[in-house]
Design an enzyme around this catalytic site. Structure first.
Site, PDB file in Angstrom:
ATOM      1  N   LYS A  80      55.086  73.472 -59.708  1.00  0.00           N
ATOM      2  CA  LYS A  80      56.446  73.229 -59.899  1.00  0.00           C
ATOM      3  C   LYS A  80      57.051  72.173 -58.621  1.00  0.00           C
ATOM      4  O   LYS A  80      56.496  72.169 -57.743  1.00  0.00           O
ATOM      5  CB  LYS A  80      57.372  74.461 -59.592  1.00  0.00           C
ATOM      6  CG  LYS A  80      58.560  74.591 -60.485  1.00  0.00           C
ATOM      7  CD  LYS A  80      58.519  74.857 -62.036  1.00  0.00           C
ATOM      8  CE  LYS A  80      59.895  74.748 -62.502  1.00  0.00           C
ATOM      9  NZ  LYS A  80      59.894  75.285 -64.207  1.00  0.00           N
ATOM     10  N   GLY A 179      73.332  84.860 -75.350  1.00  0.00           N
ATOM     11  CA  GLY A 179      73.242  83.448 -75.204  1.00  0.00           C
ATOM     12  C   GLY A 179      72.747  83.008 -76.564  1.00  0.00           C
ATOM     13  O   GLY A 179      71.649  83.391 -77.050  1.00  0.00           O
ATOM     14  N   VAL A 180      73.359  81.935 -77.336  1.00  0.00           N
ATOM     15  CA  VAL A 180      72.904  81.244 -78.307  1.00  0.00           C
ATOM     16  C   VAL A 180      72.901  79.938 -78.405  1.00  0.00           C
ATOM     17  O   VAL A 180      73.525  79.003 -79.184  1.00  0.00           O
ATOM     18  CB  VAL A 180      73.994  81.978 -79.622  1.00  0.00           C
ATOM     19  CG1 VAL A 180      73.463  83.221 -80.036  1.00  0.00           C
ATOM     20  CG2 VAL A 180      75.141  81.634 -79.289  1.00  0.00           C
ATOM     21  N   GLY A 181      72.375  79.501 -77.423  1.00  0.00           N
ATOM     22  CA  GLY A 181      72.146  77.925 -77.093  1.00  0.00           C
ATOM     23  C   GLY A 181      70.969  77.211 -77.813  1.00  0.00           C
ATOM     24  O   GLY A 181      70.783  77.736 -78.734  1.00  0.00           O
ATOM     25  N   VAL A 183      67.898  77.528 -77.559  1.00  0.00           N
ATOM     26  CA  VAL A 183      66.692  78.724 -78.177  1.00  0.00           C
ATOM     27  C   VAL A 183      67.367  79.652 -78.943  1.00  0.00           C
ATOM     28  O   VAL A 183      66.889  80.018 -80.062  1.00  0.00           O
ATOM     29  CB  VAL A 183      65.721  79.351 -77.161  1.00  0.00           C
ATOM     30  CG1 VAL A 183      64.758  80.050 -77.603  1.00  0.00           C
ATOM     31  CG2 VAL A 183      65.187  77.902 -76.273  1.00  0.00           C
TER      32      VAL A 183
HETATM   33  P1  NAD Z   1      70.936  76.565 -73.362  1.00  0.00           P
HETATM   34  O1  NAD Z   1      71.363  76.214 -71.973  1.00  0.00           O
HETATM   35  O2  NAD Z   1      70.755  75.741 -74.522  1.00  0.00           O
HETATM   36  O3  NAD Z   1      71.119  78.011 -73.729  1.00  0.00           O
HETATM   37  C1  NAD Z   1      71.735  79.292 -72.957  1.00  0.00           C
HETATM   38  C2  NAD Z   1      73.283  79.676 -73.501  1.00  0.00           C
HETATM   39  O4  NAD Z   1      73.591  80.729 -72.557  1.00  0.00           O
HETATM   40  C3  NAD Z   1      74.220  78.811 -73.395  1.00  0.00           C
HETATM   41  O5  NAD Z   1      74.768  78.441 -74.554  1.00  0.00           O
HETATM   42  C4  NAD Z   1      75.073  79.269 -72.391  1.00  0.00           C
HETATM   43  O6  NAD Z   1      76.436  78.767 -72.520  1.00  0.00           O
HETATM   44  C5  NAD Z   1      74.730  80.578 -72.591  1.00  0.00           C
HETATM   45  N1  NAD Z   1      75.221  81.482 -71.480  1.00  0.00           N
HETATM   46  C6  NAD Z   1      75.067  81.158 -69.835  1.00  0.00           C
HETATM   47  N2  NAD Z   1      75.080  82.198 -69.353  1.00  0.00           N
HETATM   48  C7  NAD Z   1      75.787  83.304 -70.126  1.00  0.00           C
HETATM   49  C8  NAD Z   1      76.347  84.763 -69.660  1.00  0.00           C
HETATM   50  N3  NAD Z   1      76.381  85.294 -68.900  1.00  0.00           N
HETATM   51  N4  NAD Z   1      76.721  85.213 -71.014  1.00  0.00           N
HETATM   52  C9  NAD Z   1      76.594  84.838 -72.206  1.00  0.00           C
HETATM   53  N5  NAD Z   1      76.099  83.546 -72.652  1.00  0.00           N
HETATM   54  C10 NAD Z   1      75.602  83.023 -71.484  1.00  0.00           C
HETATM   55  O7  NAD Z   1      69.481  77.046 -72.716  1.00  0.00           O
HETATM   56  P2  NAD Z   1      67.995  77.231 -73.704  1.00  0.00           P
HETATM   57  O8  NAD Z   1      67.220  75.985 -73.581  1.00  0.00           O
HETATM   58  O9  NAD Z   1      68.448  77.895 -74.936  1.00  0.00           O
HETATM   59  O10 NAD Z   1      67.318  78.295 -73.115  1.00  0.00           O
HETATM   60  C11 NAD Z   1      67.483  79.611 -72.913  1.00  0.00           C
HETATM   61  C12 NAD Z   1      66.710  80.508 -72.015  1.00  0.00           C
HETATM   62  O11 NAD Z   1      65.338  80.250 -72.511  1.00  0.00           O
HETATM   63  C13 NAD Z   1      66.792  79.939 -70.586  1.00  0.00           C
HETATM   64  O12 NAD Z   1      66.687  81.064 -69.631  1.00  0.00           O
HETATM   65  C14 NAD Z   1      65.418  79.078 -70.367  1.00  0.00           C
HETATM   66  O13 NAD Z   1      65.013  79.083 -69.026  1.00  0.00           O
HETATM   67  C15 NAD Z   1      64.699  79.833 -71.254  1.00  0.00           C
HETATM   68  N6  NAD Z   1      63.502  79.193 -71.953  1.00  0.00           N
HETATM   69  C16 NAD Z   1      63.804  77.841 -72.527  1.00  0.00           C
HETATM   70  C17 NAD Z   1      62.812  77.196 -73.206  1.00  0.00           C
HETATM   71  C18 NAD Z   1      62.998  76.207 -73.951  1.00  0.00           C
HETATM   72  O14 NAD Z   1      62.340  75.794 -74.752  1.00  0.00           O
HETATM   73  N7  NAD Z   1      64.433  75.774 -74.133  1.00  0.00           N
HETATM   74  C19 NAD Z   1      61.514  77.530 -72.900  1.00  0.00           C
HETATM   75  C20 NAD Z   1      61.207  78.531 -72.207  1.00  0.00           C
HETATM   76  C21 NAD Z   1      62.337  79.543 -71.730  1.00  0.00           C
END
Ligand code: NAD
Length: 359
Positions: A80, A179-181, A183
């Site tokens: 990392k 969280g519904v971002g 992923v």
């Molecule tokens: P993202 O930022 O698109 O989605 C995260 C969502 O969580 C956002 O919509 C944000 O507004 C919401 N959020 C933040 N704090 C919150 C809270 N306290 N309560 C409710 N909602 C909250 O991120 P992502 O890419 O969807 O990743 C989500 C998680 O998965 C992260 O922890 C990331 O490290 C992990 N992850 C992602 C990937 C990937 O391919 N994107 C791969 C492995 C792990």
């Protein structure tokens, strides 16, 4: 405390600090293990309060990447990079080119990619100085956004956990999603498509309402998600969702989501087990993202185009690994979090031993 005394240093092959006077780059690259192959893990840019804090984060995250890559059965070790700085105000092309030069000094022992605070646009500049960069756009080996692959891996694993814990498929099962971002939103679509009922929350109202409109999910405020009447809790926001404070509030029999570092600490992992909740270890369940990146590294190394079928095969294998974790945890009556760590460490030691014998 010195670097060598840090509990997180244990097992690391190397920790490299870089300073570039001209651009102000201050970065740490931690290489935990190259036993299974070159260390791979993203680059994070964060305004750390001190160099020690940056170093500790790099150590912790690189070891986590070794475990994640081993559980995804990739020919990659764990590493990392962290850049000390504010990603909103301190990014420059020259800074990332200097970061590329730092990566290049490791001669391929570490492959970088994007992480918090770093975008494909930044990595374009790093790529000018090193070829050990994944996550760029617009070339045949490019893997693109990892989120759909991560969501597919989480979905497959979540279905497996529900089958194990509840003895049924997802039709009619209620899943509470934090969280519904990128992923979480895609996972919500998949869950709704197989008849799961969703209770969702997000601090971003825009994505929240868009997902609710698509899936028919019920919306609750962020603080209320832990109290939702649901069989499954899916943390898909930030780390630390499961803590001594939130665990007693959960009604779920299964915890399975995308977020990294879901358990606030190891004691919570044991408490989850004691409550009879089936926890899918986060770095196993969310391995789809790094599998996607590994597909790009593989394509770059072979001079080929990205192969989605290879990625799909690795997702199948990831589900098998999750089964192995669940089987052993059940047979030995132990927390899944501990069993997963043991399997990951074992896979890494076996690779290290094979490498020693081949040398
Ligand atoms: P993202 O930022 O698109 O989605 C995260 C969502 O969580 C956002 O919509 C944000 O507004 C919401 N959020 C933040 N704090 C919150 C809270 N306290 N309560 C409710 N909602 C909250 O991120 P992502 O890419 O969807 O990743 C989500 C998680 O998965 C992260 O922890 C990331 O490290 C992990 N992850 C992602 C990937 C990937 O391919 N994107 C791969 C492995 C792990």
């Amino acid at each position: 405390m010195t670097l060598f005394d840090s509990a997180d240093f244990e097992g690391h092959e190397g920790v490299h600090a870089f300073f570039d006077e001209k651009t102000g780059l201050k970065c740490v690259i931690a290489v935990h293990s190259t036993a299974r192959g070159p260390a791979a893990g993203g680059c994070r840019m964060w305004p750390y309060a001190s160099a020690e804090a940056a170093q500790d984060d790099a150590l912790r995250l690189s070891r986590a990447m070794s475990y994640k890559n081993a559980m995804a059965d990739l020919d990659l070790g764990g590493g990392k990079a962290v850049i000390i700085g504010d990603s909103r105000t301190q990014k420059t092309p020259a800074l990332f080119e200097a970061f590329g030069r730092a990566v290049e000094t490791l001669g391929g022992r570490y492959w970088t990619a994007e992480d918090v605070g770093v975008s494909p646009g930044d990595l374009v500049h790093a790529r000018k100085a090193t070829r050990y960069v994944a996550g760029l756009e617009g070339h045949p080996a490019a893997s693109g956004d990892p989120s759909p692959v991560t969501a597919e891996g989480v979905f497959r694993g979540l279905c497996l956990c529900v089958q194990r814990a509840l003895g049924r498929d997802l039709a009619g099962v209620t899943v509470a999603m934090q969280g519904v971002g990128h992923v979480g939103g895609r996972l919500a679509d998949k869950l709704a498509a197989v008849g799961a009922k969703l209770v969702i929350t997000d601090v971003n109202p825009e994505v929240l309402h868009a997902v609710a409109a698509r899936t028919g999910a019920r919306i609750v405020p962020p603080a209320a998600i832990f109290d939702a009447e649901a069989e499954v809790f899916a943390p898909c926001a930030l780390g630390g969702a499961i803590s001594a404070e939130t665990l007693p509030r959960l009604r779920a029999r299964v915890i399975a989501g995308a977020a990294n570092n879901q358990l606030a600490d190891a004691a919570v992992g044991r408490a989850v087990f004691a409550r009879g909740i089936l926890y899918a270890p986060d770095y196993v369940l969310n391995g789809g993202g790094i599998i996607n990146v590994a597909g790009e590294i593989r394509a770059l190394e072979r001079g080929e185009a990205f192969d989605p079928a290879w990625v799909d095969g690795k997702l199948d294998r990831l589900a098998q690994t999750l089964e192995e974790v669940l089987d052993r945890a059940k047979a030995e009556n132990r927390p899944t979090s501990e069993v997963a760590k043991e399997i990951a460490r074992n896979r890494i030691s076996l690779a290290a031993e094979a490498k020693r014998q081949a040398a």
